[in-house]
Scaffold this active site. Sequence first.
Site, PDB file in Angstrom:
ATOM      1  N   GLU A  61       0.893  -1.168   0.000  1.00 38.81           N
ATOM      2  CA  GLU A  61       0.000   0.000   0.000  1.00 38.81           C
ATOM      3  C   GLU A  61       0.933   1.220   0.000  1.00 38.81           C
ATOM      4  OE1 GLU A  61      -3.342   1.038  -0.266  1.00 38.81           O
ATOM      5  OE2 GLU A  61      -2.057   2.803  -0.295  1.00 38.81           O
ATOM      6  N   ASN A  92      -7.705   9.683  -9.391  1.00 39.37           N
ATOM      7  CA  ASN A  92      -8.354  10.998  -9.390  1.00 39.37           C
ATOM      8  C   ASN A  92      -9.488  10.951  -8.373  1.00 39.37           C
ATOM      9  OD1 ASN A  92      -9.530  13.439  -9.905  1.00 39.37           O
ATOM     10  ND2 ASN A  92      -9.602  13.179 -12.124  1.00 39.37           N
ATOM     11  N   SER A 139      -0.979  13.288 -15.436  1.00 41.72           N
ATOM     12  CA  SER A 139      -2.320  13.585 -15.975  1.00 41.72           C
ATOM     13  C   SER A 139      -2.387  14.992 -16.545  1.00 41.72           C
ATOM     14  CB  SER A 139      -3.345  13.448 -14.856  1.00 41.72           C
ATOM     15  OG  SER A 139      -4.516  14.160 -15.178  1.00 41.72           O
ATOM     16  N   LYS A 140      -3.202  15.132 -17.575  1.00 41.82           N
ATOM     17  CA  LYS A 140      -3.451  16.434 -18.187  1.00 41.82           C
ATOM     18  C   LYS A 140      -3.910  17.483 -17.175  1.00 41.82           C
ATOM     19  CE  LYS A 140      -8.410  16.252 -19.343  1.00 41.82           C
ATOM     20  NZ  LYS A 140      -8.968  15.480 -18.277  1.00 41.82           N
ATOM     21  N   TYR A 152      -5.560  16.288  -6.653  1.00 41.53           N
ATOM     22  CA  TYR A 152      -5.053  15.464  -7.772  1.00 41.53           C
ATOM     23  C   TYR A 152      -4.310  16.345  -8.776  1.00 41.53           C
ATOM     24  CZ  TYR A 152      -5.319  12.117 -11.701  1.00 41.53           C
ATOM     25  OH  TYR A 152      -5.034  11.279 -12.751  1.00 41.53           O
TER      26      TYR A 152
END
Length: 259
Positions: A61, A92, A139-140, A152
């Site tokens: 984890e 996200n 991520s974008k 995020y």
Amino acid sequence: MDLMLKDKVVIVTGGARGIGKGIVDALSREGAIPVIVGRTKSHNLETLAAIGGNGFQVVAELTIPEDCERVIQEVVARYGRIDGLVNNAGENDGVGLESGDYNRFMESLHKNLVHYYLVTHHALPFLKESRGAIVNIGSKTAETGQGGTSAYAAANGGRNALTREWAVELLPFAIRVNAVIVAESYTPLYERWISTMPDPEKKLKEITSKIPLGNRMTTVDEIAESVVFLLSGKSSHTTGQLLHVDGGYVHLDRAINPG
Ligand SMILES: NC(=O)c1ccc[n+]([C@@H]2O[C@H](COP(=O)([O-])OP(=O)(O)OC[C@H]3O[C@@H](n4cnc5c(N)ncnc54)[C@H](O)[C@@H]3O)[C@@H](O)[C@H]2O)c1
């Protein structure tokens, strides 16, 4: 093209599902030895079996700092080397500016950013020995924003910054560090997210209609092939890059309709 990845030991965090699984599959096709790191043992074992067992899995984890260290210890105990690292696990989780709070914001940074640092920190001595490569999945949202997902987006800004920062710091060791930036790829995570929308099918159509190249989502294989290329010696003079594998989503005008 021979990517010269045969027998290279490459750690993929979040390698049991989604984009990570695509990367594990692509590494396996190249004859590399993927190490699947994930929180659910049965998922790790399933993915390992699907590639014919030529690899390894570690249950961890990654929001727990000690687990990040143990991952590296277990891999080194097994193989004595690490040739590549793909930081990929994350989610996200929609911690918004108004809806979030201190604890949820910090938790999200642990889910999406802190383990990128910790796993890399512990892997570094071995990457120095092998002159290995690092790929961070991003991520974008770091560049475009999304709304309602402050933590995020911040974590992804951090992933991009760490890619540049490490590329500089690791120049003396010939360790290359790059990022592959994703916009829209249909994975188990994506499915969970879209199912929270009032009309998921309509939402999906709206989203894909705005992806310039082909009005479709990026497949996990398309992302994975770029990742293995960046891990390989065939990209030996590429470092510090944020490669957008996104059908033009971030950089082209999304108002264009290719017709
Ligand atoms: N799917 C997309 O469209 C998209 C877009 C942009 C960025 N990304 C990024 O790609 C990465 C992978 O996303 P995905 O869509 O493949 O997700 P996914 O949920 O489908 O797969 C991720 C895997 O990682 C594991 N994982 C996640 N957090 C973990 C943790 N803390 N410890 C151990 N295991 C953990 C999950 O259990 C799962 O097996 C994420 O970092 C995400 O930010 C995805």
